[in-house]
Scaffold this motif. Sequence first.
Motif, short mmCIF file in Angstrom:
data_model
loop_
_atom_site.label_atom_id
_atom_site.label_comp_id
_atom_site.label_asym_id
_atom_site.label_seq_id
_atom_site.Cartn_x
_atom_site.Cartn_y
_atom_site.Cartn_z
N PRO A 10 -6.56 -48.22 -39.62
CA PRO A 10 -7.34 -48.12 -40.87
C PRO A 10 -8.42 -49.21 -40.91
O PRO A 10 -8.13 -50.37 -40.59
CB PRO A 10 -6.31 -48.32 -41.97
N LYS A 92 -17.52 -49.23 -48.55
CA LYS A 92 -17.98 -47.83 -48.68
C LYS A 92 -18.39 -47.27 -47.33
O LYS A 92 -18.39 -46.06 -47.12
CB LYS A 92 -19.14 -47.76 -49.67
N ARG A 118 -9.01 -50.37 -53.20
CA ARG A 118 -8.16 -49.17 -53.20
C ARG A 118 -9.01 -47.92 -53.45
O ARG A 118 -8.87 -46.91 -52.77
CB ARG A 118 -7.11 -49.33 -54.31
N ALA A 120 -12.05 -47.55 -52.76
CA ALA A 120 -12.93 -47.28 -51.61
C ALA A 120 -12.15 -46.69 -50.44
O ALA A 120 -12.71 -46.44 -49.38
CB ALA A 120 -13.62 -48.58 -51.18
N GLY A 121 -10.83 -46.52 -50.62
CA GLY A 121 -10.05 -45.85 -49.58
C GLY A 121 -9.24 -46.78 -48.69
O GLY A 121 -8.76 -46.37 -47.64
N THR A 123 -6.22 -48.68 -47.04
CA THR A 123 -4.80 -48.35 -46.87
C THR A 123 -3.99 -49.48 -47.48
O THR A 123 -4.16 -50.64 -47.11
CB THR A 123 -4.47 -48.23 -45.36
#
Length: 326
Positions: A10, A92, A118, A120-121, A123
């Motif tokens: 990630p 981003k 979180r 923004a993706g 893990t």
Amino acid sequence: MGDVTPASLPPILLVLGDEELLATRAVSEAVARARAVDPDVDVREYQAGSVAVGEIGEMLSPSLFGGRRVLVLRSGQDTRKDLSAALLAYAKNPDPDVQLVVLHLGGGKGKAFADGLRAAGATVVPAAKLKGHRERVAFVRDEIRRNGGKCADDAAEALIAAVGNDLRELAAACSQLVADTDGRIDAETVSRYYRGRVEVTGFTVADATMVGDIPGALEALRWALHVGVDPVPIADALADGVRTVARVASAGRGSAYQLASTLGMPPWKIERAQRQGRGWTPEGLVVAMRAAAECNAAVKGGADDRAYALERAVFSVAAARQGGAR
């Protein structure tokens, strides 16, 4: 670890919580996975409260020389606004050759930064302190599994009863149990293992010595040596016993739970040290520390008679308690 590929790493890992063992382990595992992809990975660590935006920006920007990088940002809750804004903008569109690992205590401080990562993706790896008994039971079962063994709830409960709630000590006990057995662990295995060792650990010798029970300490010491316990952990346990009582005594009055976070020790260990500390004076503890240090040096330095060095230390520490008694 399974097959690790660049795509399976990630780009942003948020380690959220205040349990040091779980957070440390999450970082070690992230670095190990990155090394499995690229043995020459460049690993850098920063403290969020003191690093400059430019310095992090430079490490996050695409490298002229290629190569994978892991950036570990500790104390993410202390991230200043300018750095937080720069990192959230980066999140981003992260660089695929860089892995950003952010450790965050997970409380109210710096919450917007954690929430932004979180969103923004990132893990998320949970690393919060385990709150209740059920969570500790699950932790023990997972630990046994990690070490290649199997155990049921009743065995996990028996282990917690024998060892206490401190996660590091539980993790060490799980690894030891699997190493010393066939890996199939039930409550009877735990009971037998700890009953069989109750008279023969260095801690038994140390506990008796710290309360001035010389006959009990010498009996435990001789039995431990007779059944083949290595003298080094006995000397370590004795030194740890004196050091723990001294630290707890100097921390002043307070409940074990109040002192636990200040001293970084589990409450049960503080309670035991408070009980053992009765009858000691600061002067007596200084003498005892010196005796324990001399014993450690003799045992680890390969003294001709390590059993004698340990016996002498038991007498010296117990005498320091009596000599300094008020």
